[in-house]
Design a protein around this motif. Structure first.
Motif, mmCIF file in Angstrom:
data_model
loop_
_atom_site.group_PDB
_atom_site.id
_atom_site.type_symbol
_atom_site.label_atom_id
_atom_site.label_comp_id
_atom_site.label_asym_id
_atom_site.label_seq_id
_atom_site.Cartn_x
_atom_site.Cartn_y
_atom_site.Cartn_z
ATOM 1 N N GLU A 72 34.562 36.290 49.590
ATOM 2 C CA GLU A 72 35.543 36.610 48.971
ATOM 3 C C GLU A 72 36.623 35.337 48.502
ATOM 4 N N PHE A 73 35.938 33.759 48.435
ATOM 5 C CA PHE A 73 36.686 33.003 47.769
ATOM 6 C C PHE A 73 35.705 32.982 45.773
ATOM 7 N N ILE A 74 34.562 33.608 46.234
ATOM 8 C CA ILE A 74 34.165 33.715 44.491
ATOM 9 C C ILE A 74 35.000 34.634 43.848
ATOM 10 N N ASP A 75 35.283 35.793 44.892
ATOM 11 C CA ASP A 75 36.176 36.489 43.750
ATOM 12 C C ASP A 75 37.855 36.154 43.290
ATOM 13 N N LEU A 76 37.902 35.265 44.420
ATOM 14 C CA LEU A 76 39.479 34.787 43.604
ATOM 15 C C LEU A 76 38.712 33.998 42.541
ATOM 16 N N LEU A 77 37.959 33.010 42.271
ATOM 17 C CA LEU A 77 37.579 32.519 41.773
ATOM 18 C C LEU A 77 37.070 32.776 40.611
ATOM 19 N N HIS A 78 36.607 33.943 40.114
ATOM 20 C CA HIS A 78 35.849 34.444 39.222
ATOM 21 C C HIS A 78 37.481 35.392 38.513
ATOM 22 N N PHE A 79 38.059 35.720 39.793
ATOM 23 C CA PHE A 79 39.499 36.351 38.791
ATOM 24 C C PHE A 79 40.702 35.323 38.374
ATOM 25 N N ILE A 80 41.035 34.332 38.506
ATOM 26 C CA ILE A 80 41.784 33.082 37.915
ATOM 27 C C ILE A 80 41.102 32.798 37.173
ATOM 28 N N SER A 81 39.528 32.998 37.089
ATOM 29 C CA SER A 81 38.980 31.646 35.928
ATOM 30 C C SER A 81 38.805 33.189 34.339
ATOM 31 N N ARG B 245 40.417 36.493 34.564
ATOM 32 C CA ARG B 245 40.730 37.468 33.629
ATOM 33 C C ARG B 245 40.868 38.685 33.976
ATOM 34 N N THR B 246 39.738 38.545 33.565
ATOM 35 C CA THR B 246 39.120 40.028 33.157
ATOM 36 C C THR B 246 38.189 40.900 34.232
ATOM 37 N N VAL B 247 38.646 40.039 35.392
ATOM 38 C CA VAL B 247 38.145 40.938 36.704
ATOM 39 C C VAL B 247 38.866 41.730 37.054
ATOM 40 N N LYS B 248 38.697 43.195 37.595
ATOM 41 C CA LYS B 248 40.062 43.516 38.676
ATOM 42 C C LYS B 248 39.669 43.625 39.880
ATOM 43 N N ILE B 249 41.600 43.220 40.004
ATOM 44 C CA ILE B 249 41.661 43.413 41.198
ATOM 45 C C ILE B 249 41.453 44.762 41.446
ATOM 46 N N THR B 250 40.540 45.781 42.568
ATOM 47 C CA THR B 250 40.046 46.361 43.459
ATOM 48 C C THR B 250 40.368 46.522 44.629
ATOM 49 N N ASP B 251 40.469 48.231 44.839
ATOM 50 C CA ASP B 251 40.633 48.347 46.394
ATOM 51 C C ASP B 251 40.213 47.339 47.172
ATOM 52 N N ARG B 252 38.709 47.468 47.109
ATOM 53 C CA ARG B 252 37.471 47.049 47.874
ATOM 54 C C ARG B 252 37.581 45.090 48.145
ATOM 55 N N THR B 253 38.563 44.430 46.808
ATOM 56 C CA THR B 253 38.845 43.042 47.394
ATOM 57 C C THR B 253 40.064 42.643 47.057
#
Length: 71
Positions: A1-10, A12-20
């Motif tokens: 979960e934390f890795i998803d957040l880090l990917h998102f904030i660093s 910004r091309t990672v999309k927020i999905t229903d899974r995340t």
């Protein structure tokens, strides 16, 4: 979960999905990341993957008043 957040904030091309979206909301709330909270809230509003009850539960849990009024 934390890795998803880090990917998102660093990246910004990672999309927020229903899974995340729910664990990103949880961590963004914990670390007071208002921009990330706003983007996750917008995803939740548009999402067809959650019923109204699940969205209302998330709205209450993460104090998303604008999401609460939509239902």
């Amino acid at each position: 979960e934390f890795i998803d957040l880090l990917h998102f904030i660093s990246v910004r091309t990672v999309k927020i999905t229903d899974r995340t979206v729910l664990h990103i909301l949880k961590l963004a709330d914990r670390f007071q990341m208002e921009d990330v909270m706003d983007l996750a809230k917008k995803h939740l509003i548009k999402s067809k993957g959650f019923d109204a009850a699940k969205k209302l539960l998330a709205a209450d849990q993460y104090r998303l008043a604008s999401l609460r009024v939509r239902f």
